[in-house]
Design an enzyme around this catalytic site. Structure first.
Site, PDB file in Angstrom:
ATOM      1  CD  GLU A 128      34.165  12.601  43.356  1.00  0.00           C
ATOM      2  OE1 GLU A 128      34.897  12.947  44.293  1.00  0.00           O
ATOM      3  OE2 GLU A 128      34.394  12.923  42.176  1.00  0.00           O
ATOM      4  CB  CYS A 142      49.211  32.034  43.607  1.00  0.00           C
ATOM      5  SG  CYS A 142      49.660  30.880  44.920  1.00  0.00           S
TER       6      CYS A 142
HETATM    7 FE1  SF4 Z   1      49.952  28.909  43.682  1.00  0.00          FE
HETATM    8 FE2  SF4 Z   1      49.732  26.259  43.684  1.00  0.00          FE
HETATM    9 FE3  SF4 Z   1      49.581  27.592  41.441  1.00  0.00          FE
HETATM   10 FE4  SF4 Z   1      51.922  27.417  42.688  1.00  0.00          FE
HETATM   11  S1  SF4 Z   1      50.798  25.751  41.779  1.00  0.00           S
HETATM   12  S2  SF4 Z   1      51.033  29.224  41.763  1.00  0.00           S
HETATM   13  S3  SF4 Z   1      51.225  27.461  44.785  1.00  0.00           S
HETATM   14  S4  SF4 Z   1      48.163  27.723  43.145  1.00  0.00           S
END
Ligand code: SF4
Length: 357
Positions: free
Chosen positions: A35, A210
């Site tokens: 990490e 999203c």
């Molecule tokens: Fe959303 Fe990122 Fe997935 Fe594209 S790649 S749908 S921006 S979470």
């Protein structure tokens, strides 16, 4: 369970990364090291350094017993050397204050030097199956896009909001390894799909909800900070040669290259011959200017003006602060990347870099 958690856990089975050497390792030391190395460095760069570090210092106690110099040698070339100093410091602390047992709660882990909340949480998850949220740069990017959160994530109000969201979407942990799989999946999505430029939304498991994707505003998140141009600094590096050996000076800690070996440095405009005579006790012949070397740090740019000087006589007593060393052997010492580059260029060294094994 949140949509994010359900989708990511499902996605990870076939699309996540499963091959990294620290994965599946519950040893908190191995998790901690990986990490820390991954904090500011890409996986592919980390891999050989991780392998070598684990070979040299396989346990917390072996790391604590090693001199800091030896740790810096292994770290040499990876950059951000405070990470290595903090690892060593933390190993000493674990041996002294915790009888060699790595602390098992996020709050306690976070008290170790060099470990912030997100890194502490990742260690608590992978080593101890604790239900903790991570929020590194990749996760910040995913959450700002997924929830459509505008505002620079470095600002505390935005950061706090992101922490709330990160905790809100954690999976319930009634199944074994649920939190580990989810956390790894989040990291993997950030590294391979929801990447900084042109994310692969078409194959993203989070696409359906999203906000950034639905509103076609992906490129607007995360909000970037208005960048001022980086300040520029200049320095002269003195490559002093005597009997085919080069003078290196150990930089004081703390400092950007604290405890690392570098050629003596002077400000531009300072007379190198007079500096060598009066500050180092070394008489030199007229300096030869070598090609300029530019190096960029996070907060400034450094322009290095190297000068080659042949020593006529010296009264310098090296102590622990100076060494005379063959340039090829210097590559095996703890030296910063631009100095390594400078030595390779100047002395035409194509020697195999020990850190690239
Ligand atoms: Fe959303 Fe990122 Fe997935 Fe594209 S790649 S749908 S921006 S979470």
């Amino acid at each position: 369970m949140s949509h994010i958690a359900t989708q990511l856990i499902h996605w990870h089975k076939d699309h996540g990364r499963h091959h990294l050497p620290w994965q599946g390792n519950r040893d908190p030391y191995a998790v901690w090291l990986s990490e820390v190395m991954l904090q500011q460095t890409q996986v592919n760069t980390v891999l050989p350094y991780y392998a070598r570090f684990m070979r040299e210092f396989p346990t917390i106690s072996s790391l604590a017993q090693a001199p800091l110099d030896a740790v810096l040698v292994i770290w040499s070339g990876l950059g951000y050397y405070s990470r290595a100093r903090n690892l060593h410091q933390a190993a000493l602390m674990i041996m002294r204050d915790y009888q060699g047992q790595f602390p098992d709660s996020r709050a306690m882990i976070q008290k170790l030097p060099g470990i912030g909340r997100s890194t502490a949480a990742a260690i608590a998850v992978f080593a101890f199956s604790k239900r903790e949220a991570i929020l590194d740069g990749n996760v910040q990017r995913i959450l700002t896009r997924y929830f459509g959160i505008a505002g620079y994530p470095g600002e505390s109000s935005i950061k706090n909001l992101l922490w709330e969201k990160a905790e809100e979407v954690l999976p319930v942990t009634y199944r074994e390894n649920q939190i580990e799989t989810y956390t790894q999946a989040l990291m993997d999505l950030g590294a391979t799909v929801c990447i900084r430029h042109t994310p692969f939304c078409k194959i993203c498991p989070l696409q359906q909800h999203c906000v950034a994707f639905k509103e076609k505003r992906v490129e607007q998140f995360p909000t970037t900070r208005l960048r001022k141009p980086l300040p520029k600094k200049e320095a002269v590096f003195l490559l002093l040669m005597q009997h085919q050996k080069l003078l290196l000076e150990k930089r004081p800690a703390p400092g950007i290259w604290g405890e690392l070996w570098c050629p003596p440095e002077i400000k531009t405009g300072v007379d190198p011959v007079s500096y060598c005579q009066h500050q180092l006790g070394i008489t030199v012949q007229f300096p030869v200017e070598l090609p300029i070397l530019d190096h960029q740090f996070t907060h400034f740019k450094l322009r290095i003006h190297p000068q080659l000087l042949h020593v006529v006589s010296s009264t310098l007593n090296p102590h622990n602060k100076f060494i005379w060393i063959k340039p090829s052997d210097a590559l095996e010492q703890a030296i910063p990347a631009p100095v390594r580059e400078l030595l390779k260029q100047t002395f035409l060294l194509d020697k195999h870099d020990p850190n690239k094994d």
